[in-house]
Write a protein that holds these residues in place. Structure first.
Motif, mmCIF file in Angstrom:
data_model
loop_
_atom_site.group_PDB
_atom_site.id
_atom_site.type_symbol
_atom_site.label_atom_id
_atom_site.label_comp_id
_atom_site.label_asym_id
_atom_site.label_seq_id
_atom_site.Cartn_x
_atom_site.Cartn_y
_atom_site.Cartn_z
ATOM 1 N N GLN A 91 0.831 -1.231 -0.066
ATOM 2 C CA GLN A 91 0.019 0.098 0.034
ATOM 3 C C GLN A 91 0.978 1.153 -0.161
ATOM 4 O O GLN A 91 1.904 1.133 0.400
ATOM 5 C CB GLN A 91 -0.845 0.093 1.396
ATOM 6 C CG GLN A 91 -0.209 0.049 2.746
ATOM 7 C CD GLN A 91 -1.457 -0.126 3.609
ATOM 8 O OE1 GLN A 91 -2.352 -0.768 3.533
ATOM 9 N NE2 GLN A 91 -0.579 0.253 4.805
ATOM 10 N N GLU A 92 0.207 2.238 -0.444
ATOM 11 C CA GLU A 92 1.134 3.674 -0.386
ATOM 12 C C GLU A 92 1.523 3.841 1.016
ATOM 13 O O GLU A 92 0.693 3.542 2.074
ATOM 14 C CB GLU A 92 0.234 4.706 -0.973
ATOM 15 C CG GLU A 92 -0.211 4.460 -2.449
ATOM 16 C CD GLU A 92 -0.932 5.727 -2.635
ATOM 17 O OE1 GLU A 92 -1.464 6.535 -2.073
ATOM 18 O OE2 GLU A 92 -1.390 5.699 -4.041
ATOM 19 N N GLU A 93 2.439 4.750 1.305
ATOM 20 C CA GLU A 93 2.904 4.987 2.561
ATOM 21 C C GLU A 93 3.714 6.238 2.279
ATOM 22 O O GLU A 93 4.393 6.670 1.357
ATOM 23 C CB GLU A 93 3.634 3.980 3.499
ATOM 24 C CG GLU A 93 5.050 3.632 3.047
ATOM 25 C CD GLU A 93 5.639 2.717 3.840
ATOM 26 O OE1 GLU A 93 6.213 3.372 5.089
ATOM 27 O OE2 GLU A 93 5.879 1.303 3.885
ATOM 28 N N GLU A 94 3.699 7.162 3.583
ATOM 29 C CA GLU A 94 4.781 8.110 3.661
ATOM 30 C C GLU A 94 6.093 7.876 4.627
ATOM 31 O O GLU A 94 5.831 7.503 5.755
ATOM 32 C CB GLU A 94 4.294 9.438 4.245
ATOM 33 C CG GLU A 94 4.990 10.722 4.117
ATOM 34 C CD GLU A 94 4.259 11.828 4.502
ATOM 35 O OE1 GLU A 94 3.933 12.662 3.719
ATOM 36 O OE2 GLU A 94 4.369 12.259 5.599
ATOM 37 N N ILE A 95 7.217 8.381 4.115
ATOM 38 C CA ILE A 95 8.297 7.944 4.892
ATOM 39 C C ILE A 95 9.108 9.431 5.359
ATOM 40 O O ILE A 95 8.998 10.193 4.628
ATOM 41 C CB ILE A 95 9.723 6.983 4.249
ATOM 42 C CG1 ILE A 95 10.012 7.757 3.126
ATOM 43 C CG2 ILE A 95 8.931 5.602 3.925
ATOM 44 C CD1 ILE A 95 11.121 7.209 2.158
ATOM 45 N N GLY A 97 9.083 4.565 8.402
ATOM 46 C CA GLY A 97 7.717 4.602 7.760
ATOM 47 C C GLY A 97 7.347 3.286 8.306
ATOM 48 O O GLY A 97 7.518 2.736 9.208
ATOM 49 N N LYS A 98 6.039 2.849 7.760
ATOM 50 C CA LYS A 98 5.365 1.737 8.165
ATOM 51 C C LYS A 98 6.033 0.348 7.706
ATOM 52 O O LYS A 98 6.470 -0.473 8.594
ATOM 53 C CB LYS A 98 3.789 1.431 7.687
ATOM 54 C CG LYS A 98 2.947 2.870 8.289
ATOM 55 C CD LYS A 98 1.653 2.808 7.656
ATOM 56 C CE LYS A 98 0.743 3.653 8.135
ATOM 57 N NZ LYS A 98 -0.759 3.587 7.908
ATOM 58 N N ALA A 99 6.280 0.356 6.503
ATOM 59 C CA ALA A 99 7.108 -0.800 6.174
ATOM 60 C C ALA A 99 8.517 -0.659 5.524
ATOM 61 O O ALA A 99 9.283 -1.327 5.406
ATOM 62 C CB ALA A 99 6.439 -1.269 4.991
#
Length: 719
Positions: free
Chosen positions: A74-78, A128-130
């Motif tokens: 999925q999209e994410e922001e780092i 970030g998340k991932a």
């Protein structure tokens, strides 16, 4: 102290758990270690003068590229943080400026970050998340952005990307460049007027930052430090001092900026300078005490505890030699510290940091610390590390540096294929009067042979079979030469050296005792060495704890544990009888009074807190508690307890999974282990009884019991 260490350990654990979601600081492997070691080793002063190491000092790579590929669900922001200037590429496209945040779409994403920092180590933190920085990010110091699936550069240059270096900087606020060891306040135990000044006693050798209370006035404070009272009062010859210029009208507590080692501090004021008492900020490496030893012999218990404190003081950012004088990383000293650590704190991270710092960077132009034997100890330390920890990943990462250093050594052999001191080489061996370093010294050949065997073992671990075969062949050929050139059947020992192709008449203990625990000798040769060298007072005696450690280990391996116990109590107990609160660099019982403090032609040149003085920790753990790994990382191990003159003993030996706990008396043995499969070996006048395991007769009065993890075994026997 233990409470504080456990608290710090809890904080580190909490940060680590947080790091699973937020990343960790990463760098080119070895760069932080080199940078930090430079900073630490250049803190040395003698009589107030800056005193840097005398060997080549390397630096970090100033420009490092970090990258990793992701397949996002999925999209994410780092967020991106770096120590240094940086640019970012996303999927091969350069982004403007130095973005602090970055939005990533679903699917395959490749991130490249190039960081420049001349003054400090280029380091990167992405969270970030991932997507988080971790040890699986790839790094290079060259401009190589296209790699194949093997990780090799596609331009045929031979350059390979390597996995990132990291430690425990698991929070974005924990900048690697700001690393400092923690401190705690400790008070002096006594203070008295003496001559023109004040003599302050902290009760035992210690290390940290001196604090002066209610400091005020105009003038100077002359501060003289001593590991002994005599040294602190010897204002003209003490090893370390501070001269403080003072102009303070308002009284204020002040802590000095540079750490020092001392038990005593003598302070003489000049002008109107004055203070009202002193304390210190004790600096320490927060490592939990996992190993333990206690017995029916109180003197032996004190020896173990003083050795433990000695080890604590010399365990800093790295394992150093001594706290007063050098404060440098010496490979021979560190090699012994590693061994003691495996039976005390089992601090793998400090072992790895020290190994990396000692190796430094390419190109290799000299031996480690300029000392030939210290280069060989470096090789030996790596396989020992694997044997105790089972950390194959570190072996894989350090192997290229092992290979290049070994080639440096092999290229320096003479026409007979032997090591001989060349220009710039220091052949050390030991501090001993009249010890010849001329010609082809047998001890150096023996250490090279063991280093080649280590190379073969590590090559096999990392799947380099051609290397493994090559190093095995080299080791076999060299071992043959060692016996052909140096073994003297009449003397029942190896000769000390060859000069002009001829064996010298001199026999020393060094090669002979190492050949025993390297297991190079036949049964007849072992007996000859024991009788004609190690138990022969006509052979030059060893006066340093550095080599007493190896001498006593060889005697333990020969079954002379009762003799070794007496020697341990006489030698280390002798220092205690002289008031030692930490163990010394050298001890000669024939010296008297302040003669004990002299070394290197200086009145107080000797270190009274030296890492190689702490070896009873290792000897008692390995040969009396009797715990030793026989397969990497304690997958298999033996426990062969030996009481010697003791009525009882108990202790803990750390492993990667926890502590092996052991209690031994003349009638009962209790043992529990959290790891692997062990073998309890014991000698008993009667057949032992154990409800939890099967007793196997292995010979006359010899028995064994297989130990499975997480089971408490109680064995009744008769020693």
């Amino acid at each position: 102290m233990k409470k504080l260490i456990l608290t710090i350990g809890f904080v580190f654990t909490a940060i680590f758990l947080f790091a699973q979601q937020s990343g960790t600081w990463i760098w080119y492997p070895g760069d932080f270690e080199v940078w930090l070691s430079n900073d630490m080793q250049n803190r040395r002063t003698e009589r107030g003068t800056f005193f840097p190491p005398f060997w080549k000092m390397d630096s970090h790579y100033v420009l490092v590229e970090f990258h990793k590929e992701f397949n996002l669900q999925q999209e994410e922001e780092i967020t991106i943080h770096a120590e240094g200037k940086y640019n970012v590429k996303l999927n091969g496209k350069m982004l403007p400026g130095m973005p602090k945040t970055l939005k990533l779409g679903k699917g395959k994403q490749k991130i490249n970050v190039k960081v420049y920092n001349q003054a400090q180590v280029p380091a990167l933190y992405v969270s970030g998340k991932a997507v988080n920085t971790d040890k699986d990010w790839l790094v290079t110091y060259e401009d190589k952005e296209w790699i194949d699936e093997t990780g090799k550069a596609s331009d045929q240059s031979g350059t390979t990307y390597v996995k990132a270096g990291y430690w425990n900087f698991n929070n974005v606020a924990q900048l690697p460049s700001k690393f400092r060891l923690p401190t705690r306040t400790e008070k002096a135990v006594a203070s008295s007027k003496h001559g023109k000044g004040t003599l302050i006693d902290f009760g035992k050798n210690t290390f940290g930052f001196l604090s002066l209370h209610q400091l005020k006035g105009s003038g100077k404070l002359a501060i003289y430090y001593g590991e002994s009272k005599e040294e602190a009062l010897a204002t003209a010859t003490c090893e370390t001092l501070d001269i403080i210029e003072l102009d303070k009208q308002v009284a204020k507590d002040s802590t000095l900026a540079l750490s020092k080692a001392f038990r005593y501090v003598y302070i003489e004021p000049q002008g109107t300078a004055a203070f009202n008492g002193a304390s210190m900020e004790y600096e320490f490496l927060p490592v939990e005490d996992r190993g333990a030893f206690k017995s029916s012999d109180e003197e032996l218990n004190k020896i173990w505890n003083v050795a433990k404190y000695t080890m604590e003081l010399t365990s800093r950012e790295f394992y150093i030699d001594g706290i007063k004088r050098d404060r440098w990383i010496w490979s021979g000293d560190a090699y012994q510290s590693y061994a003691m650590n495996y039976y005390l704190g089992f601090d793998s991270e400090t072992v790895k940091r020290t190994i990396l710092a000692l190796r430094g960077k390419e190109p290799t132009v000299s031996h480690i610390n300029t000392i030939m034997d210290y280069t060989f100890y470096w090789f030996l330390s790596i396989y020992d590390y694997y044997q105790y920890t089972g950390d194959k990943e570190f072996i894989a990462s350090i192997y290229p540096r092992m290979k290049s250093l070994m080639q440096f050594c092999l290229d320096r052999r003479n026409s007979d294929g032997l090591m001989q001191g060349l220009s710039g080489d220091w052949v050390f061996i030991d501090w001993a009067d009249g010890l010849s370093k001329q010609g082809e010294v047998s001890f150096e050949q023996l250490l090279l042979c063991r280093s080649l065997e280590t190379m073969a073992l590590c090559a096999d671990l990392v799947g380099q079979q051609q290397d493994q075969q090559r190093y095995t062949k080299e080791a076999t050929q060299l071992k043959t030469k060692i016996f052909d050139y140096y073994w003297n059947e009449q003397k029942g020992a190896f000769a000390h050296s060859r000069i002009d192709g001829k064996q010298t008449d001199n026999v020393t203990r060094y090669t002979n005792m190492f050949a025993i625990f390297f297991d190079y000798l036949s049964a007849a040769q072992r007996t000859a060495v024991k009788d004609k060298v190690l138990l022969n007072d006509a052979i030059q005696k060893i006066m340093t704890p550095y080599m007493r450690y190896y001498e006593l280990e060889a005697l333990c391996a020969l079954g002379e544990k009762d003799y070794v116990m007496k020697e341990m109590k006489n030698y280390w107990g002798g220092m205690l009888k002289l008031g030692a609160t930490t163990f010394w660099e050298e001890y000669n019982p024939d010296k008297k009074g302040a003669e004990h403090y002299a070394m290197y032609g200086r009145e107080f040149g000797k270190s009274l807190c030296h890492s190689w003085g702490a070896s009873p920790i290792y000897l008692l753990g390995k040969y009396y508690l009797g715990v030793e790994p026989t397969a990497a990382g304690y997958e298999k191990y033996t426990i062969n307890p030996y009481l010697a003159s003791l009525e009882w003993m108990e202790g803990k030996v750390p492993t990667p999974a926890g502590e092996i706990e052991l209690a031994v008396s003349k009638k009962k043995i209790t043992v529990k282990s959290p790891i692997g499969v062990g073998t309890l070996q014991l000698k008993s006048k009667v057949v032992p009884r154990c409800k939890q395991g099967t007793v196997v007769n292995t010979g006359k009065d010899q028995y064994s019991i297989e130990l499975k993890k997480d089971t408490t075994y109680e064995v009744d026997y008769e020693a």
